[in-house]
Design a protein around this motif. Sequence first.
Motif, PDB file in Angstrom:
ATOM      1  N   VAL A   1       7.039  -5.952  -0.696  1.00 25.40           N
ATOM      2  CA  VAL A   1       6.757  -5.356  -2.001  1.00 25.40           C
ATOM      3  C   VAL A   1       5.545  -6.087  -2.560  1.00 25.40           C
ATOM      4  O   VAL A   1       5.573  -7.304  -2.744  1.00 25.40           O
ATOM      5  CB  VAL A   1       7.951  -5.503  -2.970  1.00 25.40           C
ATOM      6  N   ALA A   2       4.462  -5.354  -2.808  1.00 28.21           N
ATOM      7  CA  ALA A   2       3.223  -5.994  -3.258  1.00 28.21           C
ATOM      8  C   ALA A   2       2.300  -4.961  -3.887  1.00 28.21           C
ATOM      9  O   ALA A   2       2.513  -3.755  -3.777  1.00 28.21           O
ATOM     10  CB  ALA A   2       2.528  -6.696  -2.094  1.00 28.21           C
ATOM     11  N   LYS A   3       1.254  -5.460  -4.525  1.00 29.24           N
ATOM     12  CA  LYS A   3       0.241  -4.574  -5.109  1.00 29.24           C
ATOM     13  C   LYS A   3      -0.520  -3.818  -4.039  1.00 29.24           C
ATOM     14  O   LYS A   3      -0.857  -2.645  -4.201  1.00 29.24           O
ATOM     15  CB  LYS A   3      -0.739  -5.392  -5.957  1.00 29.24           C
ATOM     16  N   HIS A   4      -0.814  -4.522  -2.945  1.00 28.39           N
ATOM     17  CA  HIS A   4      -1.590  -3.904  -1.869  1.00 28.39           C
ATOM     18  C   HIS A   4      -0.938  -4.233  -0.531  1.00 28.39           C
ATOM     19  O   HIS A   4      -0.666  -5.402  -0.224  1.00 28.39           O
ATOM     20  CB  HIS A   4      -3.036  -4.410  -1.890  1.00 28.39           C
ATOM     21  N   ILE A   5      -0.660  -3.209   0.261  1.00 31.45           N
ATOM     22  CA  ILE A   5      -0.096  -3.379   1.594  1.00 31.45           C
ATOM     23  C   ILE A   5      -0.907  -2.513   2.553  1.00 31.45           C
ATOM     24  O   ILE A   5      -1.135  -1.333   2.298  1.00 31.45           O
ATOM     25  CB  ILE A   5       1.392  -2.954   1.640  1.00 31.45           C
ATOM     26  N   LYS A   6      -1.329  -3.106   3.638  1.00 35.39           N
ATOM     27  CA  LYS A   6      -2.115  -2.364   4.614  1.00 35.39           C
ATOM     28  C   LYS A   6      -1.241  -1.336   5.306  1.00 35.39           C
ATOM     29  O   LYS A   6      -0.113  -1.620   5.732  1.00 35.39           O
ATOM     30  CB  LYS A   6      -2.698  -3.328   5.655  1.00 35.39           C
ATOM     31  N   ASN A   7      -1.741  -0.104   5.424  1.00 41.35           N
ATOM     32  CA  ASN A   7      -0.993   0.979   6.055  1.00 41.35           C
ATOM     33  C   ASN A   7      -0.800   0.697   7.541  1.00 41.35           C
ATOM     34  O   ASN A   7      -1.742   0.367   8.249  1.00 41.35           O
ATOM     35  CB  ASN A   7      -1.733   2.310   5.866  1.00 41.35           C
ATOM     36  N   LYS A   8       0.442   0.831   8.008  1.00 47.66           N
ATOM     37  CA  LYS A   8       0.762   0.590   9.413  1.00 47.66           C
ATOM     38  C   LYS A   8       0.962   1.899  10.167  1.00 47.66           C
ATOM     39  O   LYS A   8       1.802   2.011  11.048  1.00 47.66           O
ATOM     40  CB  LYS A   8       2.016  -0.276   9.519  1.00 47.66           C
TER      41      LYS A   8
END
Length: 476
Positions: free
Chosen positions: A80-87
């Motif tokens: 859970v975060a502001k920005h997470i790289k799409n996997k």
Amino acid sequence: MKYLKILVKILVALLIICAVAVGIIIKLDYNTTSYLKLKNQPTLQQNSYLIKNVNVIPMTSDTVFRNQMVLIENGIISKVAKHIKNKDIEIIDGQNQFLSPGLIDMHVHVWDKQELGLYLSNGVTAVRNLWGMPFHLRLKEQIENQVIIAPQFFTSSPKLTGKDDLGDDKVQVSSPEEARILVNSYHKRGYDFIKTYAGMTEAEYIAIVEEAEILNIDVVAHPSFNVAYTEQFHPQIATIEHTEDIVQQPLNYKLDTLKLQQIAREMAMRKQAFSPTLTGFYKIFEMLTDPNIENSTQTQYINPLLFEMDSKNQIARWQNEKTQNPSTTKRIKDQHNFHLYAINQLHKQGVTIVSSTDAGIALTAPGFAIHQELNFYKQADLSNFEVLKTSTINPSKVHSQFNNMGRIVEGNLANFNLTIENPLENLNTLSTPVWVMVQGRKIDKNILQEFESKAKNRSNKLISALRWVENLWVEK
């Protein structure tokens, strides 16, 4: 000899006819509940997503994390975060709506599969069934093996009571030795908890608790009239059920605020969790005051056999009580108001309260009841956050099986409700989720509506009766 052979042939023929009839009934039930099967819902096979643009209510504190991303991998919250790289997994746009943990109803009585869909359509992603029957073990297996989509399902054993507490709905125990044998048997058969009931003797109660400790299986207690109320506060007792039993037992049917405060302090000191079931009791008041309650909307979602055998009898009973004693309505309303005060006092003392409805009894409709229950806690002067805790994080403290639910944190199950409004500001928004997620499977509103419509005015009396007969055959 000739007549004996004829009699045997007739009996065999009758057995064959009965077996065929039972097979047909089971097949019909299989067909009418096929909408819950995962293979018929290809959109529900996915359990890995990246949710973006969503406001997260973590339930770790009274706050909202704005404009978050939530990564779910194989049904588990990974980040859970502001920005997470799409996997390279499917992205869900939260559309600036509010993501909160799925609701948990800690006291229900499940009668059929259709009820499972009703719980989901109301945002309930886990239930604790407290009237165990053999078919519940099969249901639990189907859910765990991902045959059907349903809330996470946990069930107690059949209700254990004393030999003088009669009724087909309970298993009468005649000795402490028999109590220990039954606890072992239920544990081996796969029941999650042991349920004790109102007629349990002190010796049998002690035997059950001791055996449960040895087997490391939690006990859920409908308080016994034969054991001092506070003596039923024990580490092995996960929860004490029913606010009305406080009035009926330690308060001896008196709305005694001073004695209630003593009970609340003792419960808090002994760290005993409590399961209120205010809604189940309040239905009595509704039966007394609503002349059209038998035809109300929510009665259309109650199991039809239960409605015929229990609900109608309850309505008649309380209407007759009102006729015989006109003060009954005021007495019940006064006791309900006292229940609200009791919840307020228990909360002030720091008692862990878990949301519970008694759904599946009388007129308490599965799924719908949780929202009435939560509003009662609000009326008891709990804040919206404190109310939500009873149905999310608090259950996770009560049983080890619930530890990975109730909070939106890394490592927990992806059991969610997405709502248009913030439930910390408006609890009622939880009754109309945009979508629900259970173990990472996203269930859109159109499917939730289908679950609700399929459960309305269902015709499954025969299969329900067969399950009841099976229960009597196996447990009695």
